[in-house]
Write a protein that holds these residues in place. Structure first.
Motif, PDB file in Angstrom:
ATOM      1  N   ARG A 197       0.653  -1.119  -0.016  1.00  0.00           N
ATOM      2  CA  ARG A 197      -0.063  -0.158   0.013  1.00  0.00           C
ATOM      3  C   ARG A 197       0.833   1.268   0.111  1.00  0.00           C
ATOM      4  NH1 ARG A 197      -3.918   0.665   5.084  1.00  0.00           N
ATOM      5  NH2 ARG A 197      -2.078   0.067   5.869  1.00  0.00           N
ATOM      6  N   GLU A 198       2.055   1.117   0.735  1.00  0.00           N
ATOM      7  CA  GLU A 198       2.861   2.360   0.856  1.00  0.00           C
ATOM      8  C   GLU A 198       3.369   2.767  -0.670  1.00  0.00           C
ATOM      9  OE1 GLU A 198       6.721   3.890   3.412  1.00  0.00           O
ATOM     10  OE2 GLU A 198       5.952   1.830   3.602  1.00  0.00           O
ATOM     11  N   ILE A 199       3.934   1.649  -1.241  1.00  0.00           N
ATOM     12  CA  ILE A 199       4.548   1.792  -2.638  1.00  0.00           C
ATOM     13  C   ILE A 199       3.443   2.457  -3.716  1.00  0.00           C
ATOM     14  CG2 ILE A 199       5.565   0.686  -4.708  1.00  0.00           C
ATOM     15  CD1 ILE A 199       7.306  -1.152  -2.630  1.00  0.00           C
ATOM     16  N   SER A 200       2.509   1.607  -3.469  1.00  0.00           N
ATOM     17  CA  SER A 200       1.184   2.170  -4.439  1.00  0.00           C
ATOM     18  C   SER A 200       0.825   3.765  -4.208  1.00  0.00           C
ATOM     19  CB  SER A 200      -0.138   1.144  -4.164  1.00  0.00           C
ATOM     20  OG  SER A 200      -1.028   1.741  -5.048  1.00  0.00           O
ATOM     21  N   ALA A 201       0.659   4.005  -2.977  1.00  0.00           N
ATOM     22  CA  ALA A 201       0.476   5.320  -2.774  1.00  0.00           C
ATOM     23  C   ALA A 201       1.565   6.412  -3.081  1.00  0.00           C
ATOM     24  CB  ALA A 201       0.339   5.505  -1.037  1.00  0.00           C
ATOM     25  N   ALA A 202       2.644   6.020  -2.938  1.00  0.00           N
ATOM     26  CA  ALA A 202       3.721   6.799  -3.314  1.00  0.00           C
ATOM     27  C   ALA A 202       3.835   7.085  -4.724  1.00  0.00           C
ATOM     28  CB  ALA A 202       5.286   6.080  -2.971  1.00  0.00           C
ATOM     29  N   LEU A 203       3.552   5.850  -5.579  1.00  0.00           N
ATOM     30  CA  LEU A 203       3.763   6.000  -7.188  1.00  0.00           C
ATOM     31  C   LEU A 203       2.409   6.946  -7.728  1.00  0.00           C
ATOM     32  CD1 LEU A 203       4.708   2.380  -7.862  1.00  0.00           C
ATOM     33  CD2 LEU A 203       6.034   4.445  -8.455  1.00  0.00           C
ATOM     34  N   GLU A 204       1.372   6.935  -6.983  1.00  0.00           N
ATOM     35  CA  GLU A 204       0.144   7.507  -7.171  1.00  0.00           C
ATOM     36  C   GLU A 204       0.575   8.919  -7.082  1.00  0.00           C
ATOM     37  OE1 GLU A 204      -4.615   8.093  -6.329  1.00  0.00           O
ATOM     38  OE2 GLU A 204      -3.353   6.653  -5.316  1.00  0.00           O
ATOM     39  N   MET A 205       1.287   9.377  -5.944  1.00  0.00           N
ATOM     40  CA  MET A 205       1.254  10.700  -5.357  1.00  0.00           C
ATOM     41  C   MET A 205       2.482  10.558  -4.377  1.00  0.00           C
ATOM     42  SD  MET A 205       0.043  13.886  -6.149  1.00  0.00           S
ATOM     43  CE  MET A 205      -1.375  13.418  -6.416  1.00  0.00           C
ATOM     44  N   PRO A 206       3.713  11.123  -4.995  1.00  0.00           N
ATOM     45  CA  PRO A 206       4.859  11.332  -3.997  1.00  0.00           C
ATOM     46  C   PRO A 206       4.786  12.333  -3.131  1.00  0.00           C
ATOM     47  CG  PRO A 206       5.273  12.003  -6.341  1.00  0.00           C
ATOM     48  CD  PRO A 206       3.875  11.607  -6.430  1.00  0.00           C
ATOM     49  N   ILE A 207       5.676  12.136  -2.114  1.00  0.00           N
ATOM     50  CA  ILE A 207       5.641  13.161  -0.915  1.00  0.00           C
ATOM     51  C   ILE A 207       5.639  14.710  -1.235  1.00  0.00           C
ATOM     52  CG2 ILE A 207       6.475  14.003   1.171  1.00  0.00           C
ATOM     53  CD1 ILE A 207       7.370  11.145   1.560  1.00  0.00           C
ATOM     54  N   HIS A 208       6.480  15.052  -2.330  1.00  0.00           N
ATOM     55  CA  HIS A 208       6.625  16.206  -2.649  1.00  0.00           C
ATOM     56  C   HIS A 208       5.411  16.933  -3.270  1.00  0.00           C
ATOM     57  CE1 HIS A 208       8.499  19.790  -4.198  1.00  0.00           C
ATOM     58  NE2 HIS A 208       8.876  19.350  -5.528  1.00  0.00           N
ATOM     59  N   LYS A 209       4.594  16.204  -4.152  1.00  0.00           N
ATOM     60  CA  LYS A 209       3.238  16.928  -4.529  1.00  0.00           C
ATOM     61  C   LYS A 209       1.981  16.626  -3.865  1.00  0.00           C
ATOM     62  CE  LYS A 209       5.689  16.249  -9.020  1.00  0.00           C
ATOM     63  NZ  LYS A 209       5.504  15.279 -10.256  1.00  0.00           N
ATOM     64  N   SER A 210       2.425  15.974  -2.326  1.00  0.00           N
ATOM     65  CA  SER A 210       0.830  15.727  -1.861  1.00  0.00           C
ATOM     66  C   SER A 210       0.747  16.855  -0.729  1.00  0.00           C
ATOM     67  CB  SER A 210       1.436  14.527  -0.840  1.00  0.00           C
ATOM     68  OG  SER A 210       1.828  13.353  -1.464  1.00  0.00           O
ATOM     69  N   LEU A 211      -0.604  16.898  -0.577  1.00  0.00           N
ATOM     70  CA  LEU A 211      -1.190  17.809   0.462  1.00  0.00           C
ATOM     71  C   LEU A 211      -1.303  17.487   1.915  1.00  0.00           C
ATOM     72  CD1 LEU A 211      -4.445  18.765  -1.713  1.00  0.00           C
ATOM     73  CD2 LEU A 211      -2.243  20.008  -1.607  1.00  0.00           C
ATOM     74  N   THR A 212      -0.982  18.160   2.834  1.00  0.00           N
ATOM     75  CA  THR A 212      -0.709  17.804   3.952  1.00  0.00           C
ATOM     76  C   THR A 212      -1.663  16.923   4.671  1.00  0.00           C
ATOM     77  OG1 THR A 212       0.855  19.367   4.255  1.00  0.00           O
ATOM     78  CG2 THR A 212       0.052  18.266   6.254  1.00  0.00           C
ATOM     79  N   ARG A 213      -2.946  17.436   4.667  1.00  0.00           N
ATOM     80  CA  ARG A 213      -4.200  16.922   5.319  1.00  0.00           C
ATOM     81  C   ARG A 213      -4.467  15.416   4.423  1.00  0.00           C
ATOM     82  NH1 ARG A 213      -5.312  18.124  10.212  1.00  0.00           N
ATOM     83  NH2 ARG A 213      -7.548  18.329  10.197  1.00  0.00           N
ATOM     84  N   VAL A 214      -4.328  15.439   3.372  1.00  0.00           N
ATOM     85  CA  VAL A 214      -4.567  14.294   2.692  1.00  0.00           C
ATOM     86  C   VAL A 214      -3.506  13.193   3.028  1.00  0.00           C
ATOM     87  CG1 VAL A 214      -5.001  13.293   0.412  1.00  0.00           C
ATOM     88  CG2 VAL A 214      -6.019  15.535   0.772  1.00  0.00           C
ATOM     89  N   GLU A 215      -2.423  13.701   2.715  1.00  0.00           N
ATOM     90  CA  GLU A 215      -1.090  12.935   3.188  1.00  0.00           C
ATOM     91  C   GLU A 215      -1.279  12.276   4.490  1.00  0.00           C
ATOM     92  OE1 GLU A 215       2.743  11.028   3.299  1.00  0.00           O
ATOM     93  OE2 GLU A 215       1.267  11.334   1.493  1.00  0.00           O
ATOM     94  N   MET A 216      -1.638  13.056   5.621  1.00  0.00           N
ATOM     95  CA  MET A 216      -1.779  12.592   6.831  1.00  0.00           C
ATOM     96  C   MET A 216      -2.676  11.476   6.965  1.00  0.00           C
ATOM     97  SD  MET A 216      -3.536  12.488   9.730  1.00  0.00           S
ATOM     98  CE  MET A 216      -3.320  12.392  11.542  1.00  0.00           C
ATOM     99  N   LYS A 217      -3.984  11.360   6.366  1.00  0.00           N
ATOM    100  CA  LYS A 217      -4.657  10.210   6.713  1.00  0.00           C
ATOM    101  C   LYS A 217      -4.195   8.878   5.844  1.00  0.00           C
ATOM    102  CE  LYS A 217      -9.246  11.290   8.316  1.00  0.00           C
ATOM    103  NZ  LYS A 217     -10.554  11.026   8.023  1.00  0.00           N
ATOM    104  N   LYS A 218      -3.288   9.130   4.933  1.00  0.00           N
ATOM    105  CA  LYS A 218      -2.862   7.918   3.959  1.00  0.00           C
ATOM    106  C   LYS A 218      -1.586   7.253   4.969  1.00  0.00           C
ATOM    107  CE  LYS A 218      -3.999   9.328  -0.708  1.00  0.00           C
ATOM    108  NZ  LYS A 218      -3.371   9.365  -2.021  1.00  0.00           N
ATOM    109  N   PHE A 219      -0.900   8.439   5.415  1.00  0.00           N
ATOM    110  CA  PHE A 219       0.508   7.998   6.197  1.00  0.00           C
ATOM    111  C   PHE A 219       0.026   7.432   7.521  1.00  0.00           C
ATOM    112  CE2 PHE A 219       4.049   9.147   8.743  1.00  0.00           C
ATOM    113  CZ  PHE A 219       5.027   8.114   8.246  1.00  0.00           C
ATOM    114  N   LEU A 220      -0.995   7.786   8.144  1.00  0.00           N
ATOM    115  CA  LEU A 220      -1.300   7.358   9.404  1.00  0.00           C
ATOM    116  C   LEU A 220      -1.344   5.873   9.625  1.00  0.00           C
ATOM    117  CD1 LEU A 220      -1.898   8.776  12.262  1.00  0.00           C
ATOM    118  CD2 LEU A 220      -4.484   8.451  11.731  1.00  0.00           C
TER     119      LEU A 220
END
Length: 558
Positions: A197-220
């Motif tokens: 899931r972590e690799i899939s999420a990264a390929l879809e949207m790398p950290i550099h281009k992620s929005l903090t509030r959206v990324e937080m829920k994915k990363f949690l």
């Protein structure tokens, strides 16, 4: 503004077969939210004193954790990374800055230790670059073989490969090794994404281009599953997310009431009713509590700009648009008498919104800022008018002509400037001079905005796009055109990376606003126009960020 149309240009016949019809009209789907957010009351969104005390207690625990973790350890890198991705970095800016400064000062010494692995080197590189520190990328040479290619043994180092992929997103022009690192890591991670899931999420949207509030829920959930995660950090980030969500719910309720009171949907039925989506857009620009006033101001401005966009693109006749542009240029209530009836009401409302903004700025002693916001709005409508002239005349501009106008109509120059207007902390006047001078950072952001919009809107937009212009000028296929424009977007991201490393006199608080605005565009206009068609992806994002709290039981099995 408003240059003359080139009468000798080739006609744009494919999209203007009905050009004799004076008024264009597009039907947009109604708001998917209706009055949903009106149900939120101050009582529902109130933060209790117990919650505030618990947040402060956990915050002190995290500070202690930062203090006792050595700056030269991988544990400190992981801790800072987790804090930032969990969306709580704004609580610990001083502590993380001090640690990153130490890492920058000892960068060479640390990277060339024999035991430094790929993951550690790549993570340090990314954390420093994303904070504006220039560190050389030649540290990745140690992972190449004698033929100058990345060692195949790296493929089995999944965490290192993923870390290198994220680090390579921060490359600038001329850094070939990062280009190679990105291709190498992407190729091999693609074969692993179905099992992670972590690799899939990264390929879809790398950290550099992620929005903090959206990324937080994915990363949690990813962080929670990491055996080395810290429970205090996890609890603090969950509580902070939920308390901020209450603040945001209170704000969106206020915005919804303001929007409904304007009665635009009844008086201007041709517009997109997207007040909630507009607030989400601006929430992505700054979610932190200290930017509440700035959020409200910019949300109102983007709401008005959205209506203006629809007037120019979808409803106004050319004669009406000339009158409307002149009225906005005059910025005088007396100009309302020159407008058709449907424009009169909106024009009065537009001036009222800026008057109310000026009053709010007066409370913080910053009324001068309104001048820059109005100036950028005027520049925007003149560009909209030029665009409308092309559409009504059937003229296909050259790419150079097109981009000169369309980088303005993208709206990001206006949004970036206005994003600074409501910031209550000190913003020097020089920052407004800089941001309105169309520096490379703003231009690059506008390129991404314009081209991503055009790539997804080319099939249904009732106006000329970059796709049309490039195909017409170069005589190439749509597939070739898409490839060229996507390359331009990638180059614009490199421009942004370069500027973030070189703009040492511009406060990071300003640079972050510009980058966040770009990130919103990257999210909302990937594969579709999610703002216009807000029933799918964007609806899910609003639910995740603005409606669903994080339940601590899900992560601690209480």
């Amino acid at each position: 503004m408003g240059s003359q149309i080139n009468a000798s240009a080739a006609p744009f016949s494919s999209k203007n077969l009905g050009i004799e019809v004076a008024r264009r009209s597009v039907t947009f789907h109604p708001s998917v939210w209706k009055d949903y957010f009106l149900s939120y009351t101050s009582t529902m969104t109130e933060i209790s004193s117990h919650e505030e005390r618990e947040l402060q207690r956990l915050k002190e625990e995290v500070k202690k954790l930062l203090a006792v973790t050595p700056d030269d350890s991988i544990h400190k890198l992981d801790l800072i990374d987790a804090i930032q991705r969990l969306g709580i970095g704004y609580h610990f800016e001083r502590e993380t800055k001090e640690s990153l400064q130490y890492m920058y000062d000892t960068y060479r010494e640390s990277c060339y230790k024999q035991n430094e692995d790929l993951r550690t080197i790549a993570l340090r590189f990314r954390l420093l670059r994303q904070q504006g520190y220039y560190v050389p990328c030649d540290v990745f040479n140690k992972f190449k073989d004698q033929e100058g290619k990345f060692e195949e043994s790296l493929v089995s180092n999944v965490r290192g490969l993923l870390s290198m992929y994220e680090a390579a997103q921060y490359g600038v022009h001329g850094e070939e090794i990062l280009e190679e690192a990105l291709k190498f890591s992407t190729f091999h991670l693609e074969s692993m994404k179905n099992n992670s899931r972590e690799i899939s999420a990264a390929l879809e949207m790398p950290i550099h281009k992620s929005l903090t509030r959206v990324e937080m829920k994915k990363f949690l959930s990813i962080y929670q599953e990491d055996e080395s995660h810290d429970d205090v950090l996890l609890k603090f980030s969950i509580l902070d997310f939920n308390l901020l969500q209450k603040m945001h719910q209170n704000e969106i309720s206020e915005i919804t009431r303001w929007w409904k009171a304007l009665e635009f949907c009844e008086k201007l039925p041709f517009i997109r009713d997207r007040a909630v989506e507009g607030y989400f857009w601006i929430l992505a620009v700054y979610f932190e509590p200290q930017y509440s006033l700035a959020r409200k101001i910019l949300t109102k401005v983007i709401g008005m700009a959205s209506v203006i966009d629809d007037i120019y693109d979808n409803y106004g006749t050319l004669d009406e648009l000339v009158l409307f542009t002149n009225a906005i240029e005059s910025w005088n209530i007396n100009a309302v008498d020159t407008l058709p009836s449907y424009m009169k009401y909106f024009y009065k409302s537009l001036l009222d919104v800026y008057v109310s903004i000026e009053e709010e700025l007066g409370k913080i002693g910053q009324t001068y800022r309104i001048h820059y916001a109005i100036k950028e709005l005027k520049k925007l409508v003149w560009a909209y008018l030029e665009e409308a002239k092309w559409t009504y005349s059937g003229y296909v501009p050259t790419m150079e002509e097109y981009m000169k106008v369309e980088l303005v109509t993208a709206g990001y120059m206006m949004l970036c400037t206005t994003s600074l207007v409501g910031i209550q902390e000190h913003v020097p006047k020089e920052a407004f001079y800089w941001i309105t001078s169309e520096p490379l950072l703003i231009l690059a952001s506008s390129v991404i905005c314009r081209l991503m919009d055009d790539l997804v809107g080319q099939e249904f937009e009732q106006k000329i796009t970059a796709v049309d212009c490039y195909m017409n000028e170069k005589g190439v296929s749509k597939e070739e055109t898409f490839a060229v424009l996507r390359k331009e977007i990638a180059n614009a991201w490199k421009d942004i990376n370069q500027e973030c490393l070189s703009l040492t006199t511009i406060p990071m608080v300003i640079i972050e606003r510009v980058i966040n605005i770009t990130r919103v565009m990257n999210l909302l206009y990937r594969e579709e126009d999610a703002y216009t068609n807000s029933k799918t992806k964007l609806k899910s994002l609003v639910i995740s960020v603005l409606i669903q709290p994080v339940t601590i039981e899900s992560y601690f099995h209480l």
